[in-house]
Design an enzyme around this catalytic site. Structure first.
Site: not given
Ligand code: NGO
Length: 528
Positions: A337
């Site tokens: 992200e």
């Molecule tokens: C995503 C995000 C995290 C969140 C999570 C919550 C990833 C790899 N990045 O997973 O920052 O905490 O979802 O489900």
């Protein structure tokens, strides 16, 4: 319960060609009771093969223990003594086997480094493995064959400590069977992490991934950048006090995990998810201004300054200190992200990060988004999306990248079970037991062959989780489902049989005081 479970296993075994037939039957024993002998369908992850011999072992008060490994022997003795109240004297390295003998000789080569062979007769138990880890995993199987109350921390007098006789041969499908705990969104103490390690080890987990930094908190003391912990670790989601591990604390966790045959994988999430670091040092920001600490739950708004030379000094020093404290092979660099980092900055950052981690003698692990960059041969990518295809990852896999599977709609322990669940999130949907179990890690991503799969990991993100009871509720019963996918042969995959086996865990969690989710997809026996 056992009758129902036996029938289910036999049905599954017939359908799947498993070795579940009682040996007495195969040997043509005349007694019909012996001919019907089979193991109860209670072990999670289900072993590679179970062959009953028609006998029943009873642990008596005069029983003795011998072990070729003091740590595993002490572990088993501790659990058995607490619940049975028996003395169970332990001799390490004894010449003659005790009533229960944990032996590092005589195991078949097929069980490999982590597997074991367990032979239960009327008056003795012999566990053989090629390594202490194998003995430890075999001990978990033995405990699951004894009555559920064996897991009670207090003495239980009303139970006959019996186990079905026979031979179990067992070894893992995948080398990587992990669990991740997010200690950044909410901080969990060393004792809380150790408690989770205790629980994870019951299901043969061998990697513990700690998500040590995120926008809301930095949780590990770095001597060359002290504000990371003291400032960056000073809060958490919701504005609580947060916290961080000293380097001594971290070493305590590493050692505790190692004593449970788990390798620690520390994660410093980069280049996004870095607000806590950016808030701790103004100089790390492109504009030289530190943002405020953040206690919300948004994602994708922060980025290390990719064009700044200091960013790589920072990364080198952080990774250097972490690598020196970490005996395991991996440093997880996050990589998810990074929506506030341009694509060219992102790939250039991941390339440099891989060099830095490599310079410190470690391999990179990263969320699968890192496949946008050219990956080093040793880099391990962790798939976390809800899709079944990812062309960049498939291309990396074709060039040799190994993948750990954590598809969020199956493997994320922070997803709500149903819409009624109060803890957790639902961005990847609802994940009840059958969704957690109902997929094959080796045959899931299109264009990715089974040989590219290193294993499975169950991540537990903590935006909504504050206590150990919260962790327990989200991890159980799904964590064992994911670890069965990681350990057991694909040929054993059977939802009905699994649900019965999982139900048998309920009374054990009850005995341990684990507050788990009583999924309606599982028939929980009385005493659960
Ligand atoms: C995503 C995000 C995290 C969140 C999570 C919550 C990833 C790899 N990045 O997973 O920052 O905490 O979802 O489900």
């Amino acid at each position: 319960m056992f009758r129902r479970a036996r029938l289910a296993l036999l049905a599954a075994g017939v359908a799947l060609g498993m070795t579940v037939t009682g040996a007495a039957g195969a040997a043509g024993a005349s007694s019909s009771a012996a001919a019907a002998a089979s193991f109860p369908n209670v072990v999670v992850p289900v072993p590679v093969s179970e062959t009953a011999n028609g006998s029943t072992f009873t642990l008596a008060s005069a029983a003795t223990l011998t072990a070729d490994d003091a740590n595993v022997g002490g572990y088993l003795a501790g659990i058995l003594r607490a619940s049975t109240g028996y003395a169970l004297p332990l001799t390490v390295g004894a010449a003659a086997p005790g009533t229960i003998a944990l032996s590092l000789s005589g195991a078949p080569a097929t069980v490999g480094a982590e597997g074991y062979q367990l032979t239960i007769k009327a008056s003795s138990v012999l566990l053989q493995a090629n390594s202490a880890a194998g003995l430890f995993h075999g001990v978990q199987t033995l405990l699951q064959l004894l009555p559920a109350q064996v897991m009670s921390p207090a003495k239980v007098t009303s139970v006959a400590w019996k186990a079905t006789g026979g031979t179990i041969l067992d070894y893992p499908r995948f080398g990587y069977r992990g669990a991740m705990l997010d200690v950044a969104r909410h901080f969990f103490t060393v004792a809380q992490v150790e408690h989770y390690i205790d629980e994870l080890s019951l299901y043969k987990v061998n990697y513990l991934h700690l998500h040590l930094s995120d926008d809301q908190g930095w949780r590990i003391a770095i001597n060359s950048w002290p504000n990371l912990a003291t400032t960056g670790g000073s809060t958490e989601v919701g504005g609580g006090a947060g916290g961080y591990y000293t380097q001594a604390d971290y070493t305590t966790i590493v050692n505790y995990a190692a004593s449970h045959y788990m390798t620690l994988v520390p994660e410093i999430d980069t280049p996004g998810h870095t607000n806590a670091a950016l808030a701790s040092y103004a100089a790390l920001n492109c504009n030289g201004v530190a943002p405020p600490l953040y206690t919300g739950t948004d994602v994708g708004f922060s980025s290390l300054c990719v064009s700044l030379p200091l960013t790589y000094t920072f990364l080198d020093q952080v990774v250097g200190e972490l690598a020196a404290l970490t005996p395991g092979p991996y440093i997880h660099i996050g990589g998810d992200e990074a929506s506030s980092t341009s694509q060219s900055d992102y790939t250039s950052f991941i390339t440099k990060a891989q060099q830095i981690v490599g310079n410190h003698g470690k391999a990179v692990m990263g969320w699968h988004n890192i496949a946008a960059a050219t990956l080093a041969p040793s880099t391990l990518a962790q798939f976390w999306d809800t899709t079944k295809s990812n062309s960049a990852l498939a291309a990396a896999a074709a060039k040799g990248t190994k993948i750990v599977m954590s598809p969020a709609n199956h493997a994320y322990l922070d997803m709500k079970y149903t819409k009624k669940t109060t803890l957790g999130q639902n961005w990847a949907g609802y994940v009840d037991v059958n969704a957690a179990y109902g997929w094959d890690p080796g045959n899931y991503l299109s264009g990715v062959s089974a040989s590219a799969i290193a294993g499975v990991e169950a991540p537990l993100w903590s935006e909504t989780l504050v206590t150990s009871a919260n962790i327990d509720y989200m991890a159980f019963p799904r964590l064992p489902a994911l670890m069965e996918l990681g350990w057991s042969p694909e040929s054993t995959h059977n939802q009905t049989s699994f649900d019965a086996r999982l139900g048998a865990q309920g009374p054990r969690w009850h005995a341990m005081g684990v507050d788990y989710y009583k999924s309606t997809q599982v028939k929980w026996p009385s005493g659960s």
